[in-house]
Design a protein around this motif. Sequence first.
Motif, PDB file in Angstrom:
ATOM      1  N   GLY A  18       0.786  -1.226   0.000  1.00 50.92           N
ATOM      2  CA  GLY A  18       0.000   0.000   0.000  1.00 50.92           C
ATOM      3  C   GLY A  18       0.814   1.271   0.000  1.00 50.92           C
ATOM      4  N   THR A  37      -6.714  -4.740  -8.200  1.00 51.62           N
ATOM      5  CA  THR A  37      -7.023  -4.932  -6.783  1.00 51.62           C
ATOM      6  C   THR A  37      -5.736  -4.775  -5.989  1.00 51.62           C
ATOM      7  OG1 THR A  37      -8.847  -6.466  -7.223  1.00 51.62           O
ATOM      8  CG2 THR A  37      -7.883  -6.533  -5.025  1.00 51.62           C
ATOM      9  N   VAL A  38      -5.783  -3.931  -4.959  1.00 45.92           N
ATOM     10  CA  VAL A  38      -4.641  -3.741  -4.078  1.00 45.92           C
ATOM     11  C   VAL A  38      -4.912  -4.471  -2.769  1.00 45.92           C
ATOM     12  CG1 VAL A  38      -3.312  -2.065  -2.742  1.00 45.92           C
ATOM     13  CG2 VAL A  38      -3.989  -1.536  -5.094  1.00 45.92           C
ATOM     14  N   LEU A  43      -3.385   1.909   3.218  1.00 47.60           N
ATOM     15  CA  LEU A  43      -3.031   2.496   1.929  1.00 47.60           C
ATOM     16  C   LEU A  43      -2.426   3.878   2.126  1.00 47.60           C
ATOM     17  CD1 LEU A  43      -6.166   1.695  -0.294  1.00 47.60           C
ATOM     18  CD2 LEU A  43      -4.033   0.388  -0.107  1.00 47.60           C
ATOM     19  N   LEU A  47      -3.203   6.077  -2.965  1.00 51.35           N
ATOM     20  CA  LEU A  47      -3.937   4.833  -3.206  1.00 51.35           C
ATOM     21  C   LEU A  47      -5.305   4.880  -2.544  1.00 51.35           C
ATOM     22  CD1 LEU A  47      -1.147   2.116  -2.813  1.00 51.35           C
ATOM     23  CD2 LEU A  47      -2.395   2.708  -4.903  1.00 51.35           C
ATOM     24  N   ALA A  51      -8.931   4.282  -4.290  1.00 51.25           N
ATOM     25  CA  ALA A  51      -9.924   3.337  -3.770  1.00 51.25           C
ATOM     26  C   ALA A  51     -11.256   4.043  -3.524  1.00 51.25           C
ATOM     27  CB  ALA A  51      -9.412   2.688  -2.488  1.00 51.25           C
ATOM     28  N   TRP A  58      -9.935  -2.491  -3.149  1.00 52.08           N
ATOM     29  CA  TRP A  58      -9.006  -2.615  -2.019  1.00 52.08           C
ATOM     30  C   TRP A  58      -9.422  -3.772  -1.136  1.00 52.08           C
ATOM     31  CZ3 TRP A  58      -8.996   0.965   2.856  1.00 52.08           C
ATOM     32  CH2 TRP A  58      -7.947   0.575   3.712  1.00 52.08           C
ATOM     33  N   GLU A  60      -8.568  -5.136   2.271  1.00 52.36           N
ATOM     34  CA  GLU A  60      -7.923  -4.591   3.466  1.00 52.36           C
ATOM     35  C   GLU A  60      -7.417  -5.716   4.364  1.00 52.36           C
ATOM     36  OE1 GLU A  60      -8.936  -1.358   7.026  1.00 52.36           O
ATOM     37  OE2 GLU A  60     -10.445  -1.880   5.530  1.00 52.36           O
TER      38      GLU A  60
END
Length: 215
Positions: A18, A37-38, A43, A47, A51, A58, A60
Amino acid sequence: MYPIQLCLAGRAVLVAGGGAVAHRKVRGLLAARAAVTVVAPELSLPLAQLAAEKSIAWLEQLATEAVFAALPRPLLVFCATDDRTANAAFGKAAREAGALVNDATSPELCDFFLPAALRDGDLLVTVSTGGASPALSRALKRRLAAHLGAGWGDWLERLSRLRREARGRIEGSRGREDFWRMALSEHVLDLVEEGRLDEAEAELNHALDRFGTES
């Protein structure tokens, strides 16, 4: 290494991390219209903004192998956390899930590398050192940009239009080869390099008339 350009529009890509490195990867992927997709517990502000705008998804959580049971299989995975061990473990799980992996901390664990890219419209010139020295790739890109100058993207757009016209007006491969030999001559390329695109295009239009008439 096998050089290739990927069409990523709509394709699933996963970025683990992130921070600033992840953000650089995400910027390039969004420019290619990938579905990004992160995966990260937190983040960075840039970022987080992406999102919030729904430009990226995202997840998490920490980047672990459990991610691959929860998401569609990605085509590419970027391991961009600041933890070399976590990157290696996540990359191994990604590879087992059928993805190609880029590990920002361990070039020897990469399936592919990101070259330094010089873009002008549809023109894309890349320099890669196979991960050995990204700094050298960037330095060589700067030198190429200074040498090439501006205008090549515009010229490529004009050339694409002339190519379509040549296909319709010049019969036979010999005539087309002769036309393109003239179109890519040093004289024409010098005109483009000097920014004299209208003159270069006029030269090609004259050649198109000549080869079209002769065929």
